[in-house]
Design a protein around this motif. Structure first.
Motif, PDB file in Angstrom:
ATOM      1  N   GLY A 906       0.817  -1.206   0.000  1.00 28.44           N
ATOM      2  CA  GLY A 906       0.000   0.000   0.000  1.00 28.44           C
ATOM      3  C   GLY A 906       0.848   1.251   0.000  1.00 28.44           C
ATOM      4  N   VAL A 907       0.387   2.287  -0.716  1.00 29.34           N
ATOM      5  CA  VAL A 907       1.037   3.595  -0.747  1.00 29.34           C
ATOM      6  C   VAL A 907      -0.058   4.651  -0.704  1.00 29.34           C
ATOM      7  CG1 VAL A 907       2.454   5.199  -2.072  1.00 29.34           C
ATOM      8  CG2 VAL A 907       3.015   2.771  -2.087  1.00 29.34           C
ATOM      9  N   ALA A 908       0.096   5.660   0.151  1.00 29.06           N
ATOM     10  CA  ALA A 908      -0.934   6.697   0.250  1.00 29.06           C
ATOM     11  C   ALA A 908      -0.340   7.979   0.804  1.00 29.06           C
ATOM     12  CB  ALA A 908      -2.091   6.233   1.137  1.00 29.06           C
ATOM     13  N   PHE A 909      -0.850   9.120   0.310  1.00 28.25           N
ATOM     14  CA  PHE A 909      -0.523  10.433   0.855  1.00 28.25           C
ATOM     15  C   PHE A 909      -1.590  10.840   1.856  1.00 28.25           C
ATOM     16  CE2 PHE A 909       1.941  10.739  -3.075  1.00 28.25           C
ATOM     17  CZ  PHE A 909       3.086  11.399  -2.644  1.00 28.25           C
ATOM     18  N   SER A 910      -1.185  11.616   2.864  1.00 31.43           N
ATOM     19  CA  SER A 910      -2.160  12.170   3.796  1.00 31.43           C
ATOM     20  C   SER A 910      -2.971  13.249   3.083  1.00 31.43           C
ATOM     21  CB  SER A 910      -1.446  12.762   5.015  1.00 31.43           C
ATOM     22  OG  SER A 910      -0.587  13.816   4.624  1.00 31.43           O
ATOM     23  N   PRO A 911      -4.167  13.596   3.582  1.00 32.21           N
ATOM     24  CA  PRO A 911      -5.020  14.576   2.900  1.00 32.21           C
ATOM     25  C   PRO A 911      -4.365  15.928   2.684  1.00 32.21           C
ATOM     26  CG  PRO A 911      -6.276  13.386   4.552  1.00 32.21           C
ATOM     27  CD  PRO A 911      -4.840  12.986   4.737  1.00 32.21           C
ATOM     28  N   ASP A 912      -3.460  16.340   3.584  1.00 29.53           N
ATOM     29  CA  ASP A 912      -2.788  17.622   3.402  1.00 29.53           C
ATOM     30  C   ASP A 912      -1.496  17.497   2.624  1.00 29.53           C
ATOM     31  OD1 ASP A 912      -1.195  16.314   5.202  1.00 29.53           O
ATOM     32  OD2 ASP A 912      -1.244  17.869   6.740  1.00 29.53           O
ATOM     33  N   GLY A 913      -1.153  16.275   2.196  1.00 29.25           N
ATOM     34  CA  GLY A 913       0.055  16.079   1.418  1.00 29.25           C
ATOM     35  C   GLY A 913       1.337  16.138   2.208  1.00 29.25           C
ATOM     36  N   GLY A 914       1.254  16.216   3.525  1.00 29.24           N
ATOM     37  CA  GLY A 914       2.470  16.340   4.324  1.00 29.24           C
ATOM     38  C   GLY A 914       3.161  15.031   4.626  1.00 29.24           C
TER      39      GLY A 914
END
Length: 964
Positions: A906-914
């Motif tokens: 799995g790979v994912a960015f947080s909603p704020d992109g931080g």
């Protein structure tokens, strides 16, 4: 921090006229803004205000400080600000949450309310929330976070009525997206006029009308001039522009080359001189945003942190919960906050401390010195530690170890082991002791986790394993014929690690302590005194090599240990090692043998904190011992993370604080499953979907309901608006669910001919929604096509229509994702190729660009919601970050080293992109991708470059340290 607008002409006085009689310059406008957030908006707005209405109206003159050095150069910053305010006719406040929290912005507003006309304060809204309540004639403070409440209520009391403000959030968004805004942008003209009108004393309509007439007149004049002089100037202009461009290109290339060189220099010294390496990376990015600089910043968490004591350090220990790190030195014992590295307190009067040990509950710290004293400290309140008691059981304390959770403390000095009973810390008593050993040359001692065994090593090439009774009596159980000056039990108590002067470390199976069995020999210890340390899970062993390095070993299989990374950087032999309870941080201290006595003394007073993951150095800032992520594993604000193996919710800390487990979720399959957060963060979905969870309180998830359970669910993904959920099982069509009521999901049916296709990895998102366009991309059931579907929502009815099928020529679809605006589709395939498609018109997609950097199938893709950054993972676990600002040419900027033995799940960015999270089947690692935050951390963790260091690495540049 605030920026200040600085001198211009006094209102009504032309430029060049003499200043006031007191010699001060007059200002038109003082601009108060939060530097990091509103700097670019303030700059653009400044230019618009300066140029509006030229030449008929006197221009509004401003100059905005853009660098912290302008503010720190003064010995009386507040006095300078108040002087600037007193010489200003208007105050413009750039309103944002960061500005609302700034003490300088509050000071400036308070001063203005007390000394000037409040009617001459204007608000420029750049971020956050701002809502006026006409009924209350005040801001709705339950929803407003862009202004400081206390200061604004004073202003409203002085001048009742709605203040004048302009919404500039669109301007900030345009700058973030495009980098600039044209000076003739109609929205910019209208907003500038909103502020210039009261300053000039004219109406907004009059200003805009006259400004447009001036522009037309100027344009006609320019056109006529161009016609007359075009032929004469064309050649000269062309040559001049070409020369300017060549100079610009040459400058850019020179700065980029210097940036890459600094990155290479920083990489080569990051272990030996971490502070300098951090400063060089900041300066490299400052010179040019090269892919090398960006990649090095993203991986900078792998640079060891340095903690400094007030003298030569000899020992270190973590508290059982990992919140404190104790470091012993000649001057005493320093207690550090393990997360931030800040000093919590110092224990004085300890002499030359050589050994430390925390009790099992972390409330008691034992410190032993070279004179034989063992001092006990109550550290239940680490900010105010209290001496509890002391004893002098031996002549020279070299080792301390609490026996499991008991109150017994083993004290060793190379000649014998003495057991102290610390039930009454104020009066520790000798409970038992061993017989004297034959030699005191190099000695190590440790107690087993259950407190029943004590192992000791001495210079007679033997290790003694002794039984420890509940009353503190010692009796020999067995003896190992092996050179050993350091011994340590594994957390399970079934393994014993020894190291000795013969240059080897050994692993022993002591499940039966009467009959120890040798398991493995680890070469390379290379010193007569080699501290060793286990991680809490017992899978990693750190061994000091004697030449200033630490060798990591993967001992998951103690019979066949695997050599991991070598951590070098100490200038002399390492004297102490300790892992924190999470196994993510390794602390080491060593002797100093640098080229000069001064350097040696400095090196002795340093504790190094290494960021590790298993037996590898890690560039991730944190990790959790759980894996398998969906494409939507982050809750609101990116502070909650959900994993699927096992199902668990974690709260992510700020700064260096480790993640904290909040709750455990049940799993409906033995291998775990993925959980997806709804866009509002209140619901988790899993399965096909089999269950929905109410996670309004993440620490107490509650099952909400759902459809029937489906065996072996493949994954789920929410549409950005949260109304639709896509789910699929392997080799089954993607099914859509309508979720206006999460307690009663409505089956919308399947998308015919959709996948996931054969060979697609479990956990890969079954669909990619194109923002809120009502468009979704899915893999075809043949695995070689991508289908685009228009969901066609009409009221409460959905009628999906397939708009296009993208066919791959000779590869299978591995992963899909879309850009935040939904106009771009990214496709990763089985040959390691990343392809970029423009789907602005879903009936006519266009291939824009491609890149093939992966050596195996692309299994996961994720797009950063805050910037043009894409993450891709392949079957071998490599995670690459791409700059996709130019769709026709994706550019790799970083390769994240996960150091995992398993492929990525799995790979994912947080909603704020931080943040970016990367998971395998049994762990999840987190990297920071907010480069501003990374740069701030690098500056906070290092000292500024000295002038001599600057000249060494940047001899052709004027001294200007980046973090000064």
């Amino acid at each position: 921090m605030t920026g200040t607008a600085t001198p211009g002409a006094e209102h009504g006085r032309a430029a060049g006229e003499p200043a006031d009689k007191d010699g001060g310059r007059r200002y038109d406008v003082f601009v108060s803004y939060s530097q990091n957030l509103d700097r670019d908006v303030a700059t653009v707005f400044q230019r618009g205000m300066e140029n509006f209405g030229r030449p008929w109206y006197r221009p509004v003159r401003l100059r905005v400080f853009r660098d912290m050095t302008h503010l720190s150069a003064s010995h009386d910053l507040q006095g300078d600000i108040e002087d600037a305010l007193s010489r200003s006719s208007w105050l413009v406040v750039m309103a944002s949450p960061l500005a609302a929290a700034s003490p300088w912005v509050r000071v400036e507003i308070d001063w203005w309310v007390a000394n000037k006309r409040v009617e001459r304060m204007l608000l420029a809204w750049t971020d956050g929330r701002l809502e006026w309540s006409p009924a209350e004639r005040n801001f709705d403070w339950s929803r407003t976070d862009a202004l400081p409440r206390e200061q604004m209520e004073r202003a409203l009391a002085a001048a009742p009525g709605a203040p004048r403000w302009v919404d500039l959030r669109w301007l900030r968004a345009q700058i973030d997206e495009r980098g600039s805004v044209p000076p003739n942008d109609p929205r910019l003209l209208a907003d500038v006029a909103e502020f210039v009108a009261p300053i000039q004393g004219r109406s907004k309509a009059e200003l805009i009308g006259h400004h447009l007439r001036l522009r037309k007149r100027r344009n006609r004049l320019v056109a006529a001039t161009v016609v007359v002089l075009g032929a004469l100037l064309a050649a000269a202009t062309g040559l001049g522009l070409a020369a300017d461009r060549q100079r610009d290109v040459a400058t850019e290339r020179r700065l980029a080359a210097t940036s890459r060189q600094l990155v290479a220099e920083a990489t080569s010294i990051q272990y030996a001189r971490p502070d300098l390496a951090r400063q060089l990376l900041v300066e490299a990015y400052r010179l040019s945003h090269t892919e090398q600089a960006v990649g090095a910043l993203l991986g900078s968490a792998g640079i060891p942190r340095l903690l400094r004591t007030d003298g030569a350090s000899r020992a270190t220990a973590f508290s059982p919960r990992g919140r404190l790190l104790a470091a012993a030195s000649v001057g005493g014992v320093t207690l550090f906050d393990a997360a931030t590295g800040s000093v919590v307190s110092t224990l004085r009067g300890q002499g030359n401390t050589a050994a430390l040990a925390f009790s099992a509950d972390g409330g008691l710290l034992a410190a032993g010195d070279s004179e034989g004293h063992v001092r006990l400290w109550d550290v239940s309140d680490a900010r105010e530690p209290r001496p509890a008691g002391s004893a002098r059981p031996v002549a020279d304390v070299k080792e301390l170890s609490f026996a499991g959770s008991s109150s017994l403390l083993a004290v060793g000095n190379g000649l014998r082991v003495v057991v102290l009973d610390t039930r009454d810390p104020g009066r520790p008593e000798v409970a038992g002791h061993s017989s004297a050993f034959e030699s005191a040359l190099g000695f190590g001692a440790d107690t087993s986790p259950d407190g029943r065994l004590v192992a000791t090593g001495a210079g007679d090439d033997r290790v003694r394993i002794m039984g420890l009774s509940p009353t503190g009596r010692l009796s020999t159980v067995s003896t190992l014929d092996t050179p050993s000056s350091a011994v340590v039990f594994s957390p399970s108590g079934h393994l014993l690690a020894t190291s000795g002067e013969d240059g080897t470390a050994r692993l022993w199976d002591i499940a039966d302590p009467r009959r120890p069995v040798p398991r493995a020999t680890l070469n390379g210890a290379n010193s007569w005194s080699n501290p060793v340390a286990f991680t809490e899970d017992g899978k990693t062993l750190a061994v000091a090599t004697g030449d200033g390095a630490v060798q990591l070993w993967d001992i998951s299989d103690p019979v066949r240990p695997l050599q991991g990374d070598r951590l070098s950087g100490h200038t002399g032999a390492v004297t102490s090692l300790a892992f924190d309870p999470d196994g993510r941080t390794l602390a080491s201290v060593g002797l100093g043998d640098a080229s000069t006595p001064a350097e040696a003394r400095r090196a002795e007073g340093i504790v190094r904190l290494w960021n590790v993951h298993g037996a590898r150095s890690s560039s991730a800032y944190a990790s959790v011992p759980a894996g398998q992520l969906s494409s939507q594993p982050f809750g609101p604000g990116g502070r909650i993370l959900v994993t699927g193996r096992p199902g668990a919710l974690y709260r992510l800390g700020t700064g260096q604080e480790p993640p904290r487990r909040l709750a455990t979720l049940p799993s409906f399959r033995s291998g775990g499953q993925t959980y997806s957060f709804s866009p509002d963060g209140r619901t988790l979905a899993t399965g096909h979907p089999s269950v929905f969870w109410d996670v309004s309180d993440p620490a107490h998830p509650r099952e909400r309901g759902g459809s029937e359970e489906v065996e072996d669910p493949h994954g789920t993904v929410y549409e950005p608006g949260g109304r639709v959920l896509a789910a699929a099982e392997p080799l089954s069509p993607v099914r859509l669910w309508e979720l206006s009521d999460p307690d009663r999901p409505r089956d919308l049916g399947t998308l015919p001919g959709s996948g996931p296709g054969p060979g697609q990895y479990w956990g890969t998102p079954p669909a990619a929604f194109a923002a809120d366009r009502g468009l979704v991309a899915v893999t075809g059931e043949d695995g070689k096509t991508v289908h685009l579907w228009d969901l066609g929502r009409d009221g409460s009815r959905y009628d999906p229509v397939r708009t296009y099928v993208i066919a791959l020529e000779a590869a299978r679809v591995g992963a899909l994702t879309t850009s935040p605006d939904g106009n771009t589709l990214y496709v990763g395939d089985s040959q390691g190729t990343l392809t970029v498609w423009d789907i602005t018109d879903p009936h006519r997609p266009r291939a824009r660009g491609a890149s093939q950097r992966h050596a195996s199938e692309v299994t996961h893709l994720a797009a950063d919601p805050a910037r043009p950054l894409l993450a891709s993972a392949d079957h071998h676990g490599a995670v690459r970050l791409w700059d996709v600002g130019k769709a026709s040419a994706p550019r790799e900027v970083a390769l994240l080293a996960t150091n995992e033995r398993y492929s990525t799940t799995g790979v994912a960015f947080s909603p704020d992109g931080g943040l970016i999270a990367v998971s395998t089947y049994d762990s999840t690692q987190l990297w920071r991708t907010d480069l501003d935050a990374v740069l701030g951390r690098l500056c906070a963790e290092s000292v500024p470059l000295t002038e001599s260091e600057w000249k060494q690495y940047l001899p052709d540049h004027a001294y200007d340290p980046p973090c000064a």
